[in-house]
Design an enzyme around this catalytic site. Structure first.
Site, mmCIF file in Angstrom:
data_model
loop_
_atom_site.group_PDB
_atom_site.id
_atom_site.type_symbol
_atom_site.label_atom_id
_atom_site.label_comp_id
_atom_site.label_asym_id
_atom_site.label_seq_id
_atom_site.Cartn_x
_atom_site.Cartn_y
_atom_site.Cartn_z
ATOM 1 N N GLY A 181 0.811 -1.221 0.000
ATOM 2 C CA GLY A 181 0.000 0.000 0.000
ATOM 3 C C GLY A 181 0.837 1.260 0.000
ATOM 4 N N ARG A 204 9.449 -25.139 5.641
ATOM 5 C CA ARG A 204 8.651 -24.713 6.787
ATOM 6 C C ARG A 204 7.491 -25.649 7.096
ATOM 7 N NH1 ARG A 204 8.271 -18.178 5.556
ATOM 8 N NH2 ARG A 204 10.432 -17.757 6.068
ATOM 9 N N GLU A 238 -0.210 -9.011 0.494
ATOM 10 C CA GLU A 238 -0.698 -10.241 1.123
ATOM 11 C C GLU A 238 -2.224 -10.357 1.030
ATOM 12 O OE1 GLU A 238 0.680 -10.796 5.179
ATOM 13 O OE2 GLU A 238 -0.392 -12.683 5.415
#
Lengths: 253, 644, 210
Positions: free
Chosen positions: B53, B338, B433
């Site tokens: 943003g 992960r 995201e």
């Protein structure tokens, strides 16, 4: 452990405000300071009272939102630690803890422990940047930067803008915050063209915002959770002196 | 299934065809442009000031558009991008170690377990190199070598050194770069910044996104803000789990409000669980702190072999310890990706071999590394992380092994967008995201920063003008337009509702309980029975919420409980959709592991025949409608991941 | 602050050196005092140089006080609501006593001028015999005068310790190593100066100078 808290309560900007005493029991030493306040707030809500408003967000010491004066120390007694990373094992059973907002004219209280730090944004807007519109950048490796300068620039760039420097300063000065950004950008080759207009713009914005003047006391650096060094202020002073002398504006100087 | 219905597939994502390397260039060339003189008359709203943003608002303002920017924090500099530690990937190939745009593209598609779009990912890899140039020009103090050139490292198991970093604070430095560019535009009057404002509704007029309804968090005033286009850069929704590595304020409200107004929500069940976080220490826990993944380079992960072994770690002899990652994955050992490391930790804890309070933790032991390299070397590498660990837990990791446990970290799902990053509502663009587009089912380390900045600096500023070029034909709107009035009234009504319940439970107590349901059933491992149970529990809890929540104070002025209540109310609805999505996806891929779908040796089993698609969900108020977007793999052919 | 402070510091150094001439004997000291009035002659009429210097010093003092007042007022305005819990002090005491220290020093300077320059408050007050004035001033039975001088000079020492470092910093001292040096230099300077000044009254008190 059981604690007595004395917390600054202020309904809004116009309210006079006062310290109010609360008792908090069964505090775990593994709690963070803010989690201890969460526990108090949960209880206050269920008792039909207004919870204590305080600023916080990331709770991992990097966003700079938390801002509590704890027993007269910005972010509390542990050095190099923000209030959100401060844990209750730093206190003892039976302690009385005073919690206040940052106190500065440039940081007016919004409510309880929440203050408005927009003045910092204004200082950045007045020159705390390098003009590089998107798309205009040259290849990253076209300008090498000596490692020691890059490292020192990083050290200053680590500032999180929390305002602890202002809160701790006997003069209410925001010079460490201003100097950290001035230092970062003036150490980098990319920052040179605007070096002298930047420092004038930022210092003027700092003064306009109502911060006090710097008298090189050093409480700011002692309170800084990110260890911004005091000598950044010397760098700012040097740039400022150069900028205000006639030479800085002369082409080729 | 009984929980959703299936609608039309998504036929067109607006990606150009032709060779993949030329698609982005073609798209840019074919895009309509806006005359510089007309840009000032066009207003763009940007919600959120993180990497995506902040960079988008600054860049659009530099181009000449009038930008209005909003964030809930007290300053745009505090967006949660600031907490990213590791680094940012870019296909610069400065190391001459075989990296290229194509390799970054390939790694990202593969790392995403073949659930992302090739066209988007290729574009991401292409602009990655521009990001580094841009950030260096802004004065971002990246780590450098003695020769003055940029240092890079390998990250998250990548075989090339393409990760640029600024100590453990890369996100902070990149964000401050974008923030300073944004502040410059604010100072010039090109961006109108509204900090401590929260978007509570999207205004849709004539099928187009035309504005938002915001609440000024300081005065409580509710206003309608109108524009020619709306950009959401409001981040991920990991806080649906209550405990996550997200900031406390991170929420789904902006995205969810847009979803309710017609924007499809894609792949909500894809969540990334990070294996190395500091475990929960008690019921008071309010958030989880990430410890950098780099610790696994030197630390060894273990638990006692025997169940319920409560001895202090130093009293457990070597042959009674289970170094389970080294045992199960001999070739990758402690460095498995992960998702695999996280699930393995969960499995040993489920067996009752976890350590620490509640048995939810495993040891990450540096004793061997300290012995081999010396304490000094370990201190130089990880000193600041060890300090942080000690500050939080009170234990000294040089003496006692660290305890770690997985925690929710990132959400790959988000609002569905096309190649132009436009959602299914015309005029609503979603970046960072908050959208779903580039990471598939699993995000690689150091790619979140890359995607946020790619979207904000380079992609959106090239695709948004194509939409704005037609702005002349949009319906004129002002605050009195019936759709605008209705949007605002809905917000006011909802706030009044929340304030008037005056029940006997706090917002946090509901949020915590919701998080437990999600973590239990929609976390690292999901089963059909568990998900069905979770949906029932979520519905029951949501009903309770609307009857029993207590929000003190009023709508005037700062009311942090009210803010939280609105966010948690939206998390309830999202949570249900996440479970439905997880339930419908009868395969395991990336961050989504269904226990029913695993290989004989316990690895994720994809089902490319049935599930090689993006699940885009449409909101109806009742059963959601599933729209499938088929994924084509022309350049990277799906294979099974193996780390044995 | 830094520029005016440095001017005043230069004066303090010269003044101290002059004071130390008291150890060279009565004739020499009185001769020195007389010479001060004759600097610049015959280019300037007698005492003109002294008056020029006095004017410069007075301007520097006023500017120093003026700047300090502006800083104090800004500091006061910058924090209109004080903390309920007193702020903890982490750094040196010297930095924290600049303002009240300055006021004490100002009062001292006024007294000092009335005492040894104009002679109004001096028990002897003979303009032709400054040596005698000094000896009379610090006579053992006037111990309270000596005590006042000591207190004032120690205050001055604190003031100089932070003031000297602060002047370096304000004029752009910018490295951590330089900062350590500047701090040590300021401390040594302050101690030497205060010692240099204090030996005179103590010498009189102990009868070394009579």
């Amino acid at each position: 452990m059981n604690l007595t808290l004395r917390i600054w309560r202020q309904r809004g900007p116009e309210d006079k405000g006062r310290m109010v005493t609360y008792q908090v029991d069964d505090v775990s030493p593994d709690m963070s300071f803010l989690e201890m306040l969460d526990v108090l707030n949960e209880r206050l809500i269920l008792q039909g009272e207004e919870p204590v408003a305080f600023d916080h967000d990331c709770r991992e010491g990097i966003c700079g939102m938390c801002s509590l004066m704890i027993n007269g120390e910005a972010h509390g007694p542990q050095r190099g630690t923000t209030a959100c990373q401060l844990h209750m094992r730093q206190f003892s059973d039976g302690d009385t803890i005073d919690i206040e907002p940052w106190r500065a004219r440039a940081f007016p209280v919004v409510k309880d422990l929440v203050v408005n730090r927009n003045a910092f944004d204004k200082i950045i807007a007045a020159g705390g940047y390098i003009t590089a519109p998107t798309g205009s950048a040259p290849e990253a490796h076209s300008v090498p930067v000596a490692k020691n300068n890059a490292d020192a620039a990083f050290e200053s760039a680590a500032c999180i803008g929390c305002g602890a420097c202002v809160a701790a300063c006997p003069n209410g000065s925001g010079m460490l915050f201003t100097a950290a950004k001035v230092t970062q950008l003036s150490l980098l080759p990319q920052g040179q063209p605007e070096r002298y207009t930047r420092v004038i713009g930022m210092v003027d914005a700092h003064d306009e915002a109502g911060f006090g003047g710097c008298t090189n006391i050093g409480e700011c650096a002692a309170a800084c959770p990110k260890g911004i060094p005091l000598n950044t202020i010397g760098r700012l002073n040097r740039d400022y002196l150069k900028a205000t002398s006639k030479r800085a504006g002369t082409p080729g100087s | 299934m009984d929980l959703y219905t299936e609608g039309d597939p998504i036929a067109d994502t607006k990606a150009p065809d032709g060779p993949i390397e030329t698609r982005w260039e073609r798209r840019r060339f074919e895009a309509k442009l806006v005359n510089p003189a007309n840009r000032r008359k066009l207003t763009v709203i940007v919600v959120g000031t993180g990497l995506a943003g902040g960079s988008a608002a600054a860049t659009l303002a530099e181009q000449g558009y009038h930008v209005k920017s909003y964030c809930y924090q007290d300053s745009p500099r505090r967006a949660h991008s600031i907490a990213a530690q590791g680094g940012i990937n870019a296909a610069k190939n400065y190391r001459n170690d075989g990296d290229s745009v194509h390799r970054l593209f390939y790694d990202t598609v593969k790392g995403g377990d073949f659930r992302s779009r090739e066209s988007n990912v290729h574009r991401l890899a292409e602009v990655s190199v521009n990001i580094i140039d841009q950030c260096v020009a802004q004065g971002v103090p990246f780590a450098r070598e003695y020769g003055g050139l940029l240092d890079t490292r390998s990250f998250g198991g990548a075989q090339v050194q393409r990760t640029f970093y600024a100590r453990g604070q890369t996100g902070q430095q990149l964000l401050l770069g974008a923030y300073q560019a944004l502040e410059r535009q604010i100072g010039l009057g090109n961006v109108e910044m509204n900090a401590r404002h929260e978007m509570l509704e999207l205004v849709v007029v004539d099928g187009r996104a035309r504005g938002i309804v915001v609440r000024d968090l300081v005065t409580g005033e509710i206003t309608t803000e109108l524009a020619d286009a709306v950009v959401l850069a409001s981040g991920g929704y990991g806080n649906v789990f209550y405990l996550s590595t997200n900031a406390k304020g991170c929420n789904v409200t902006a995205s969810w409000r847009a979803h309710r107004k017609g924007a499809h929500f894609a792949n909500p069940c894809y969540t990334q669980i990070h294996p190395t976080c500091i475990p929960v220490s008690g019921d008071h826990q309010s958030k989880l702190t990430l410890m950098s993944e780099s610790l696994r380079n030197d630390g060894r992960v273990w638990v006692p072999k025997a169940k319920g072994d409560n001895r202090a770690p130093k009293d457990i002899p070597e042959d009674e310890r289970d170094y389970y990652l080294e045992r199960i994955y001999p070739s990758f050992g402690n460095l498995v990706p992960r998702d695999i490391a996280s699930r393995a930790a969960k499995n040993v804890c489920d067996e009752g071999r976890g350590v620490g309070p509640g048995g939810l933790g495993v040891y990450l032991d540096f004793a061997d590394a300290i012995q081999r390299l010396g304490r000094k070397a370990i201190e130089a590498k990880y000193g600041n992380l060890f300090e942080m660990y000690e500050r939080i837990t009170g234990d000294d990791p040089y003496e006692v092994p660290m305890r770690i446990y997985p925690a929710v970290h990132y959400t790959m799902g988000g609002l569905w967008v096309d190649y132009d990053l436009q959602s299914s509502i015309p005029g609503l663009f979603v970046i960072g995201e908050a959208n779903f587009s580039d990471h598939g089912a699993n995000r690689l380390g150091a790619s979140a920063l890359m995607q946020g900045l790619a979207d904000g600096y380079f992609v959106l500023p090239n695709t948004l003008p194509n939409y704005l070029a037609n702005a002349g034909s949009f319906e004129k709107v002002d605050a009195s337009h019936p759709d605008v009035v209705a949007a605002r009234a809905a917000v006011e009504e909802r706030i009044q509702k929340l304030l008037s319940i005056n029940g006997d439970r706090t917002v946090d107590s509901f949020h915590r309980e919701l998080g437990q349901i999600m973590w239990e059933h929609c976390g690292m491992e999901r089963t059909e029975a568990g998900l069905r149970k979770a949906i029932d529990e979520i519905r029951a809890l949501r009903e309770q919420f609307w009857q029993r929540v207590r929000v003190p104070g009023d709508g005037e002025g700062l009311n942090q409980s009210l803010e939280k209540a609105g966010r948690v109310a939206d998390f309830f609805e999202l949570a249900e959709l996440m479970c439905i999505d997880a339930l419908h996806r009868e395969e395991s891929c990336g961050g989504h592991f269904r226990a029913e779908h695993q290989t004989p040796d316990g690895e994720a089993q994809r089902d490319d025949d049935r599930f090689a698609y993006v699940a885009a969900w449409e909101y109806t108020g009742d059963q959601p409608v599933l729209h499938k977007e088929d994924l084509q793999f022309e350049y990277v052919h799906p294979t099974q991941r193996s780390y044995k | 602050m830094a520029v005016t402070g440095i001017l005043l510091v230069l004066f303090l150094i010269l003044h101290m050196l002059g004071n130390l001439k008291v150890f060279t004997g009565e004739t020499s000291f009185d001769h020195y005092a007389h010479w001060l009035r004759e600097i610049g002659t015959p280019l300037l009429p007698s005492t003109w140089y002294l008056w020029i210097q006095r004017t410069v010093l007075a301007v520097a003092v006023l500017a120093h006080i003026g700047a300090a007042t502006v800083l104090s007022m800004r500091a006061h305005a910058a924090r209109p609501v004080p903390y309920a819990h007193r702020r903890k002090i982490h750094v040196n005491y010297a930095a924290r006593t600049m303002r009240w220290g300055g006021v004490i020093i100002l009062l001292f300077v006024i007294y000092h001028i009335l005492d040894l320059t104009t002679g109004h408050l001096n028990p002897q007050g003979d303009p032709a015999n400054p040596y005698g004035n000094v000896v009379a001033d610090f006579a053992p039975e006037r111990w309270y005068v000596t005590l006042f001088y000591v207190l004032a000079l120690v205050t001055l020492g604190f003031h100089l310790r932070h003031g000297a470092f602060s002047a370096f910093r304000s004029l752009g001292q910018q490295t951590p190593k330089g900062e350590r040096r500047a701090r040590s230099a300021a401390l040594v300077f302050a101690v030497v100066l205060v010692a240099g000044y204090l030996v005179v009254p103590f010498a009189v008190l102990t009868g070394l100078v009579a």
